[in-house]
Design an enzyme around this catalytic site. Structure first.
Site, short mmCIF file in Angstrom:
data_model
loop_
_atom_site.label_atom_id
_atom_site.label_comp_id
_atom_site.label_asym_id
_atom_site.label_seq_id
_atom_site.Cartn_x
_atom_site.Cartn_y
_atom_site.Cartn_z
N GLU A 149 -53.72 -17.32 -35.27
CA GLU A 149 -52.43 -17.55 -35.21
C GLU A 149 -51.91 -17.84 -33.79
O GLU A 149 -51.15 -16.92 -33.37
CB GLU A 149 -51.53 -16.66 -36.03
CG GLU A 149 -51.67 -16.40 -37.36
CD GLU A 149 -50.69 -15.84 -38.32
OE1 GLU A 149 -49.94 -15.47 -37.80
OE2 GLU A 149 -50.90 -16.07 -39.48
N GLU A 188 -56.50 -16.16 -44.31
CA GLU A 188 -55.48 -14.70 -44.97
C GLU A 188 -54.98 -15.22 -46.05
O GLU A 188 -54.45 -16.52 -46.26
CB GLU A 188 -54.62 -14.77 -43.74
CG GLU A 188 -55.11 -13.86 -42.47
CD GLU A 188 -54.24 -13.32 -41.50
OE1 GLU A 188 -53.08 -13.18 -41.95
OE2 GLU A 188 -54.62 -13.40 -40.43
C1 GAL Z 1 -50.58 -12.68 -40.37
C2 GAL Z 1 -51.18 -12.25 -39.04
C3 GAL Z 1 -51.87 -11.00 -39.31
C4 GAL Z 1 -50.93 -9.98 -39.76
C5 GAL Z 1 -50.31 -10.40 -41.08
C6 GAL Z 1 -49.08 -9.55 -41.68
O1 GAL Z 1 -49.87 -13.65 -40.38
O2 GAL Z 1 -52.20 -13.32 -38.84
O3 GAL Z 1 -52.56 -10.40 -37.98
O4 GAL Z 1 -49.91 -9.72 -39.08
O5 GAL Z 1 -49.71 -11.76 -40.65
O6 GAL Z 1 -49.64 -8.30 -41.55
#
Ligand code: GAL
Length: 789
Positions: free
Chosen positions: A416, A491
């Site tokens: 990100e 993710e």
């Molecule tokens: C994502 C990020 C993670 C974490 C997650 C929410 O966007 O890449 O590191 O922050 O959100 O917990």
């Protein structure tokens, strides 16, 4: 990379360690014990003189000073409300003339969080801002006969990551003692460019270093040894003349007939034993585990391992482990991986930084696929001030250290990135710079980037394999636009999925269904596998939306991914109630509140409750107090979750799972009564007396009929006597009070988990667990022995 010791003899004289070096060619001495520690303010300088050292605390590594501290609201939720600060470490050791003669001696820190400075005998060896890399310093010119002193300063002030990263020397430390002619740390690079069932070509590049002031003629031989210790094949001895204070890379190749391939189900490892000789004498022997496997990311077929398509069933993991913080003894990670393996997970994304070498060794041995990730953010967030000066060294450290691990299939250069949103080309150029650097030093694995909502395609297009965070819908349309690219969900939400252009659509169709149903998607990584500390809002001190809690207890809601990832038939009952006593965490990552519980307040009597049976069976029958409520087909419901509606009344709900006509799974929940029995189950009754090994004790409160009593929580106390020490008590609730490290905590949904660590003296550990209001304590005996694991 691991180096196996030939022999180690270690004598401990209180805090002064004395190294006895016999005729071994290489010693890798664990340096975790007998450290002194103090917290100080930023302006105190102990580098030349620790002052009253007797006032410093005795500590052993891995050590995370943060986890022992009280919560401070101003410290902020990112770090779990644990404060930033400065800590000093000090260790004495002793060397004889003989031990120093003709040797090169280095100290290797597997990780110091962060902004570390290291001194030997008052000489400043170096500064390293990054907290995740390993750091090695050459001690040779500064050592002397007799007493030597290492001093370390770590400082977490001035900006930290977006989650809890701890503080201090939180990984192992090693003293490496070798001959002047040797393989330097991480000096072996093994690749397997051609692999089939019949034969494998293995290339090995050996870095040979001469740290003496004479030219020498040395020979290098690489020997492949199988996992059961048999010599398989070896190279010729290659002679090489080497100038004083110089190093050289030597390339050799071997062919292995009928190799045993490394895979998720059968993670067979080989070992490359590198022998360096001067004349006829072996002067170094360096051992590097490696695996033989082929893999690729295919734009249409996803991930292919040894010519077989495999769906990556992954979890993103931070590196903390409940009340041990980030100072996680190896057994902590091993237990975690054992539990995840049984669950059906086959891959880990090390979010968002390189893990310890030991963690990667375990992934190799246990059969996990790994994304090794270098950075979260580049020139935004706390790393911004270091980026220009350090990115190359930090990235190189990850790749050179980790390049022999067969588990790693992707190098992630970042998560990100702010630059991903740029209209200009700054981000694209930066991404290209990092990608090309990785390709230039390790071309055998593709480069990955994890793109956030709204990222520009030109940015993520720099990656060999594009990672999407929560963007399944956008990925489907990007696949049409960029048919030659390989895609991965880096993710994935545990429950909801979004629509293109609107990730907050909260559609309840589980995103895994999309990953499962499209061949071109290599796989997905759930955010997050296990609850972690930090990224929280008061009163939470951690992130509550993982599939597993900090005790590694599988949440009832996690049955959905189990049903998808694991072939063993299951049915789990999870009852929905928005009033359940659970931290809800962040919006998009939430799940509706569910638990395997049938204990609700009096005023619920007669109220319709949503009872979910999550299953991979074809059909489920539901019974209430023995009466059949119905039989439903799983395929008639989304997300493998059959929804039933039952009026609440105390009693027993039983679910029976069928495949065809056969009963293949069952689950029952019952209204429990008050807690009367304290049950403890220890995971291992014999552990190593190595000062590191752990036993975990699962604590449950049961009613008089042996049913888990989930609504009558009691305060638990844990006392440890004998040859071990208390190493934490967790209950899975992220709303911790006061501090993480305490031996007294209430149960949560009737459960808790204690952790105990062996000392270095073999014998017995006695653990006494008491529960408030229950007269009989539970006493657990654990034996510790000298055998190494
Ligand atoms: C994502 C990020 C993670 C974490 C997650 C929410 O966007 O890449 O590191 O922050 O959100 O917990």
């Amino acid at each position: 990379m691991r180096v196996i010791l030939v022999t180690v003899i270690f004598v401990i004289l209180n805090i002064v360690s004395h190294l006895v070096l016999a005729a071994e060619v290489r010693i890798r001495q664990n340096f975790d014990f007998d450290w002194k520690f103090t917290l100080s303010d930023n302006n105190v300088d102990y580098s030349q003189d620790p002052g009253e050292i007797s006032k410093w605390a005795d500590v052993q590594l891995p050590h995370d000073w943060n986890i022992y501290q009280d919560f401070v609201r101003e410290a902020g939720g990112a770090a779990g409300y644990l404060p930033a600060g400065t800590g000093w470490y000090f260790k004495e050791f002793s060397l004889s003339d003989r031990e120093l003669k003709d040797r090169k001696i280095t100290i290797l820190f597997d990780g110091i969080f962060m902004q570390s400075d290291v001194w030997i005998n008052g000489f400043h060896l170096g500064h390293r801002p990054y907290g995740y890399c390993s750091i090695e310093y050459d001690l040779t010119p500064h050592l002397k006969k007799g007493r030597n002193v290492v001093t370390v300063r770590a400082n977490t002030e001035g900006g930290r990551p977006r989650w809890y990263a701890g503080a201090g020397i939180y990984r192992h430390v090693w003293l490496n003692i070798m001959n002047k002619i040797h393989v330097p740390t991480y000096g072996i690079y093994v690749t397997t460019p051609q692999v089939s069932e019949h034969s494998a070509l293995v290339n090995v590049v050996t870095t040979l270093e001469n740290s003496s002031n004479k030219t020498v003629e040395a020979s290098v031989q690489n020997i492949v040894v199988s996992y059961d210790g048999k010599e398989i094949t070896k190279t010729k001895r290659m002679k090489q003349s080497l100038n004083a204070n110089d190093s050289i890379n030597i390339c050799q190749s071997l062919t292995i007939q009928n190799p045993e391939l490394w895979s998720i189900d059968n993670p067979k490892l080989y070992s490359m034993v590198t022998e360096i000789r001067l004349g006829g004498t072996v002067v170094d022997r360096y051992e590097t585990p490696f695996g033989i496997r082929s893999f690729k990311f295919d734009p249409d077929k996803g991930f292919i391992l040894n010519n077989k398509r495999i769906k990556i069933k992954g979890m993103c993991l931070h590196m903390d482990d409940g009340s041990r913080g980030v100072a996680v003894p190896d057994r902590g990670y091993e237990r975690r991986l054992e539990i995840l393996k049984e669950y059906g997970c086959n891959a880990i994304r090390c979010s968002h930084n390189q893990p310890s070498s030991e963690f990667l060794d375990m992934c190799d041995r246990m059969g996990f696929i790994v994304i090794d990730e270098a950075f979260d953010k580049w020139k935004s967030g706390y790393y911004e001030k270091y980026f220009d000066e350090w990115w190359r060294r930090d990235l190189e450290n990850m790749i050179v250290r980790d390049r022999n691990h067969p588990s790693i299939v992707l190098w992630s250069i970042g998560n990100e990135l702010q630059e991903a949103w740029n209209d200009d080309n700054v981000g694209v150029e930066r991404a290209t710079m990092l990608r090309d650097f990785v390709h230039s030093i390790e071309p055998t694995r593709p480069v990955n980037l994890a793109g956030q909502n709204g990222h520009k395609s030109k940015f993520s297009g720099v990656a060999d394999v594009i990672g999407y965070n929560y963007l399944e819908a956008r990925m489907l349309s990007d696949h049409k636009k960029f048919p030659d690219k390989s895609f991965l969900i880096t993710e994935e939400l545990p429950y909801y999925h979004g629509e293109e252009g609107n990730i907050r659509a909260y559609s309840t169709y589980n995103p895994w269904n999309i990953v499962r149903d499209y061949d071109f998607i290599a796989g997905g990584f759930i955010w997050t596998g296990v609850d972690h500390i930090g990224e929280s809002s008061w009163p939470d001190k951690g992130y509550p939306n993982g599939l597993f809690d900090m005790c590694m207890h599988e949440k009832p809601r996690a049955a959905y991914h189990r049903s998808q990832w694991n072939d063993t038939p299951i049915v789990r009952i999870a009852v929905y109630d928005n009033n359940l006593d659970m931290a809800h965490g962040r919006d998009l990552w939430q799940w509706p509140k569910m638990a395997s519980i049938w204990n609700f307040p009096q005023h619920y009597e007669g109220m319709i409750m949503q009872v979910n049976t999550i299953t991979n069976c074809d059909e489920v029958e539901l019974y209430f107090d023995g009466k059949l409520m119905g039989r439903n087909k799983t395929s008639d419901y989304p997300n493998n979750t059959i929804v039933w509606n039952l009026p609440y009344k105390k009693g027993t709900i039983k679910a029976i799972g069928y495949n065809a006509k056969n009963i293949v799974a069952e689950h029952e929940i019952k209204t429990s009564q008050k807690a009367e029995i304290l049950q403890t189950i220890v995971d291992r009754t014999t552990i190593s007396a190595d000062g590191q090994d752990l036993a975990y004790i699962d604590i449950s409160l049961l009613d008089k009929d042996g049913i888990l009593s989930q609504t009558d929580n009691r305060n638990i106390n844990v006392y440890v006597e004998g040859n071990g020490r208390f190493l934490g008590l967790d209950n899975g609730d992220v709303r911790r009070e006061k501090t993480f490290f305490r031996n007294s905590l209430p149960t949560y949904f009737g459960r808790a988990l204690a952790c105990v660590q062996a000392s270095r003296t073999a014998g017995k550990i006695k653990v006494i667990v008491t529960a408030e209001g229950i007269a009989t304590p539970s006493i657990i005996e654990i034996s510790t022995n000298q055998s190494t694991r």
